[in-house]
Scaffold this motif. Structure first.
Motif, PDB file in Angstrom:
ATOM      1  N   ALA A  12       0.845  -1.195   0.000  1.00 50.74           N
ATOM      2  CA  ALA A  12       0.000   0.000   0.000  1.00 50.74           C
ATOM      3  C   ALA A  12       0.880   1.245   0.000  1.00 50.74           C
ATOM      4  O   ALA A  12       1.881   1.304   0.720  1.00 50.74           O
ATOM      5  CB  ALA A  12      -0.915  -0.008   1.219  1.00 50.74           C
ATOM      6  N   TYR A  13       0.492   2.235  -0.790  1.00 47.17           N
ATOM      7  CA  TYR A  13       1.278   3.450  -0.979  1.00 47.17           C
ATOM      8  C   TYR A  13       0.386   4.672  -0.916  1.00 47.17           C
ATOM      9  O   TYR A  13      -0.832   4.572  -1.036  1.00 47.17           O
ATOM     10  CB  TYR A  13       1.994   3.400  -2.339  1.00 47.17           C
ATOM     11  N   ALA A  14       1.017   5.836  -0.771  1.00 47.11           N
ATOM     12  CA  ALA A  14       0.261   7.079  -0.683  1.00 47.11           C
ATOM     13  C   ALA A  14       0.853   8.152  -1.587  1.00 47.11           C
ATOM     14  O   ALA A  14       2.069   8.289  -1.683  1.00 47.11           O
ATOM     15  CB  ALA A  14       0.242   7.583   0.758  1.00 47.11           C
ATOM     16  N   VAL A  15      -0.035   8.896  -2.236  1.00 51.94           N
ATOM     17  CA  VAL A  15       0.325  10.098  -2.985  1.00 51.94           C
ATOM     18  C   VAL A  15       0.023  11.267  -2.064  1.00 51.94           C
ATOM     19  O   VAL A  15      -1.132  11.497  -1.702  1.00 51.94           O
ATOM     20  CB  VAL A  15      -0.484  10.211  -4.292  1.00 51.94           C
ATOM     21  N   ILE A  16       1.079  11.988  -1.656  1.00 51.15           N
ATOM     22  CA  ILE A  16       0.950  13.076  -0.697  1.00 51.15           C
ATOM     23  C   ILE A  16       1.536  14.339  -1.321  1.00 51.15           C
ATOM     24  O   ILE A  16       2.715  14.365  -1.684  1.00 51.15           O
ATOM     25  CB  ILE A  16       1.688  12.744   0.618  1.00 51.15           C
ATOM     26  N   LEU A  17       0.704  15.361  -1.431  1.00 56.11           N
ATOM     27  CA  LEU A  17       1.126  16.613  -2.037  1.00 56.11           C
ATOM     28  C   LEU A  17       1.210  17.716  -1.000  1.00 56.11           C
ATOM     29  O   LEU A  17       0.463  17.718  -0.018  1.00 56.11           O
ATOM     30  CB  LEU A  17       0.135  17.031  -3.125  1.00 56.11           C
ATOM     31  N   PRO A  33      20.124   3.545  -5.890  1.00 55.03           N
ATOM     32  CA  PRO A  33      18.870   3.974  -5.250  1.00 55.03           C
ATOM     33  C   PRO A  33      17.928   4.647  -6.247  1.00 55.03           C
ATOM     34  O   PRO A  33      18.374   5.332  -7.172  1.00 55.03           O
ATOM     35  CB  PRO A  33      19.336   4.965  -4.184  1.00 55.03           C
ATOM     36  N   GLU A  34      16.636   4.405  -6.061  1.00 49.77           N
ATOM     37  CA  GLU A  34      15.607   4.979  -6.916  1.00 49.77           C
ATOM     38  C   GLU A  34      14.500   5.566  -6.044  1.00 49.77           C
ATOM     39  O   GLU A  34      14.203   5.043  -4.976  1.00 49.77           O
ATOM     40  CB  GLU A  34      14.995   3.904  -7.821  1.00 49.77           C
ATOM     41  N   TRP A  35      13.881   6.634  -6.523  1.00 41.65           N
ATOM     42  CA  TRP A  35      12.778   7.253  -5.796  1.00 41.65           C
ATOM     43  C   TRP A  35      11.510   6.440  -6.000  1.00 41.65           C
ATOM     44  O   TRP A  35      11.277   5.904  -7.084  1.00 41.65           O
ATOM     45  CB  TRP A  35      12.580   8.695  -6.256  1.00 41.65           C
ATOM     46  N   THR A  36      10.715   6.359  -4.958  1.00 46.94           N
ATOM     47  CA  THR A  36       9.453   5.632  -5.009  1.00 46.94           C
ATOM     48  C   THR A  36       8.414   6.385  -4.188  1.00 46.94           C
ATOM     49  O   THR A  36       8.716   7.382  -3.536  1.00 46.94           O
ATOM     50  CB  THR A  36       9.622   4.185  -4.487  1.00 46.94           C
ATOM     51  N   PRO A 121       9.614  18.947  -6.028  1.00 50.86           N
ATOM     52  CA  PRO A 121       8.705  19.652  -6.929  1.00 50.86           C
ATOM     53  C   PRO A 121       8.240  18.727  -8.060  1.00 50.86           C
ATOM     54  O   PRO A 121       9.054  17.996  -8.642  1.00 50.86           O
ATOM     55  CB  PRO A 121       9.548  20.808  -7.467  1.00 50.86           C
ATOM     56  N   LEU A 122       6.960  18.759  -8.362  1.00 50.45           N
ATOM     57  CA  LEU A 122       6.411  17.869  -9.386  1.00 50.45           C
ATOM     58  C   LEU A 122       7.136  17.999 -10.719  1.00 50.45           C
ATOM     59  O   LEU A 122       7.344  17.001 -11.411  1.00 50.45           O
ATOM     60  CB  LEU A 122       4.913  18.123  -9.571  1.00 50.45           C
ATOM     61  N   GLU A 123       7.558  19.223 -11.065  1.00 52.34           N
ATOM     62  CA  GLU A 123       8.217  19.403 -12.365  1.00 52.34           C
ATOM     63  C   GLU A 123       9.604  18.753 -12.402  1.00 52.34           C
ATOM     64  O   GLU A 123      10.172  18.570 -13.472  1.00 52.34           O
ATOM     65  CB  GLU A 123       8.300  20.886 -12.753  1.00 52.34           C
ATOM     66  N   GLU A 124      10.161  18.366 -11.262  1.00 50.71           N
ATOM     67  CA  GLU A 124      11.479  17.716 -11.226  1.00 50.71           C
ATOM     68  C   GLU A 124      11.396  16.191 -11.234  1.00 50.71           C
ATOM     69  O   GLU A 124      12.414  15.515 -11.415  1.00 50.71           O
ATOM     70  CB  GLU A 124      12.247  18.178  -9.984  1.00 50.71           C
ATOM     71  N   VAL A 125      10.219  15.632 -11.024  1.00 53.78           N
ATOM     72  CA  VAL A 125      10.075  14.178 -10.889  1.00 53.78           C
ATOM     73  C   VAL A 125      10.563  13.449 -12.132  1.00 53.78           C
ATOM     74  O   VAL A 125      11.233  12.422 -12.035  1.00 53.78           O
ATOM     75  CB  VAL A 125       8.618  13.795 -10.540  1.00 53.78           C
ATOM     76  N   ARG A 126      10.257  13.973 -13.310  1.00 59.77           N
ATOM     77  CA  ARG A 126      10.664  13.294 -14.548  1.00 59.77           C
ATOM     78  C   ARG A 126      12.173  13.146 -14.689  1.00 59.77           C
ATOM     79  O   ARG A 126      12.649  12.256 -15.384  1.00 59.77           O
ATOM     80  CB  ARG A 126      10.112  14.020 -15.768  1.00 59.77           C
ATOM     81  N   SER A 127      12.937  14.004 -14.046  1.00 61.47           N
ATOM     82  CA  SER A 127      14.397  13.947 -14.159  1.00 61.47           C
ATOM     83  C   SER A 127      15.023  13.000 -13.134  1.00 61.47           C
ATOM     84  O   SER A 127      16.227  12.758 -13.175  1.00 61.47           O
ATOM     85  CB  SER A 127      15.000  15.347 -14.006  1.00 61.47           C
ATOM     86  N   VAL A 131      11.255   4.435  -9.677  1.00 58.12           N
ATOM     87  CA  VAL A 131      10.576   3.188 -10.019  1.00 58.12           C
ATOM     88  C   VAL A 131       9.308   3.522 -10.784  1.00 58.12           C
ATOM     89  O   VAL A 131       8.787   4.638 -10.709  1.00 58.12           O
ATOM     90  CB  VAL A 131      10.260   2.342  -8.760  1.00 58.12           C
ATOM     91  N   SER A 132       8.782   2.547 -11.515  1.00 59.89           N
ATOM     92  CA  SER A 132       7.594   2.769 -12.349  1.00 59.89           C
ATOM     93  C   SER A 132       6.365   3.162 -11.534  1.00 59.89           C
ATOM     94  O   SER A 132       5.467   3.832 -12.045  1.00 59.89           O
ATOM     95  CB  SER A 132       7.288   1.516 -13.167  1.00 59.89           C
ATOM     96  N   LEU A 133       6.326   2.787 -10.261  1.00 59.22           N
ATOM     97  CA  LEU A 133       5.177   3.124  -9.421  1.00 59.22           C
ATOM     98  C   LEU A 133       4.975   4.635  -9.309  1.00 59.22           C
ATOM     99  O   LEU A 133       3.839   5.098  -9.184  1.00 59.22           O
ATOM    100  CB  LEU A 133       5.343   2.513  -8.021  1.00 59.22           C
ATOM    101  N   VAL A 134       6.036   5.406  -9.375  1.00 58.03           N
ATOM    102  CA  VAL A 134       5.903   6.863  -9.285  1.00 58.03           C
ATOM    103  C   VAL A 134       5.053   7.368 -10.449  1.00 58.03           C
ATOM    104  O   VAL A 134       4.063   8.073 -10.259  1.00 58.03           O
ATOM    105  CB  VAL A 134       7.275   7.554  -9.245  1.00 58.03           C
ATOM    106  N   ASP A 135       5.404   6.989 -11.673  1.00 55.23           N
ATOM    107  CA  ASP A 135       4.659   7.447 -12.839  1.00 55.23           C
ATOM    108  C   ASP A 135       3.219   6.917 -12.823  1.00 55.23           C
ATOM    109  O   ASP A 135       2.284   7.648 -13.141  1.00 55.23           O
ATOM    110  CB  ASP A 135       5.358   7.012 -14.125  1.00 55.23           C
ATOM    111  N   ARG A 136       3.050   5.676 -12.435  1.00 59.94           N
ATOM    112  CA  ARG A 136       1.700   5.110 -12.387  1.00 59.94           C
ATOM    113  C   ARG A 136       0.841   5.825 -11.344  1.00 59.94           C
ATOM    114  O   ARG A 136      -0.326   6.102 -11.571  1.00 59.94           O
ATOM    115  CB  ARG A 136       1.785   3.615 -12.104  1.00 59.94           C
ATOM    116  N   SER A 137       1.440   6.142 -10.198  1.00 65.43           N
ATOM    117  CA  SER A 137       0.702   6.838  -9.145  1.00 65.43           C
ATOM    118  C   SER A 137       0.319   8.248  -9.570  1.00 65.43           C
ATOM    119  O   SER A 137      -0.795   8.717  -9.294  1.00 65.43           O
ATOM    120  CB  SER A 137       1.523   6.890  -7.854  1.00 65.43           C
TER     121      SER A 137
END
Length: 144
Positions: A12-17, A33-36, A121-127, A131-137
């Motif tokens: 279970a995961y959470a999207v927190i803004l 290491p990868e961000w998740t 910042p959301l605009e930095e996430v793509r760089s 892990v794929s879960l970030v984009d899917r979330s």
């Protein structure tokens, strides 16, 4: 393949803004290491909701209140790619919620599968290496 012929991991995961930033955790079990998303495995005695709240607290120090269920994502890991050496296929089932911080203080997890949590910042996430879960979330939350 019968369900007894493979392993299943429920998480279970959470999207927190926070304004234009999202809370991510640095997963340390990959070669690099990868961000998740903050979250992780559901213990036998827990609901997915309880696990999401516990895992966010462990990985970030924050207490959260869950919002709506954003979605469920599943994928398979072939037996030869398993970290545990079992050789069995793993079906990973990831439940993703939206959440908001209601208390606590940003801290690092000690002795876990993440090294730190950080507001990005959301605009930095793509760089980021992620892990794929970030984009899917992000898609589930309507953020991309």
């Amino acid at each position: 393949m019968d369900y007894t012929d493979y392993d299943t991991r429920l998480a279970a995961y959470a999207v927190i803004l926070d304004g234009p930033s999202i809370l991510l955790a640095l997963w340390n079990e990959a070669a690099e290491p990868e961000w998740t998303m903050p979250g992780g495995g559901v213990e036998l005695h827990e609901s997915v909701e309880e696990a999401a709240v516990r895992e966010v607290r462990e990985e970030s120090g924050y207490d959260v209140r869950l919002g709506r269920l954003l979605g469920v994502d599943s994928f398979l890991i072939p037996g030869h790619r398993r970290h545990n050496g079992s050789g069995r296929v793993l079906k990973s089932v990831r439940v993703v919620f939206e959440a908001e911080v209601v208390g606590g203080e940003l801290t690092r997890e000690v002795g876990g599968t993440t090294d730190e949590a950080r507001w990005i910042p959301l605009e930095e996430v793509r760089s980021l290496r992620r892990v794929s879960l970030v984009d899917r979330s992000l898609r589930m939350a309507g953020l991309v």
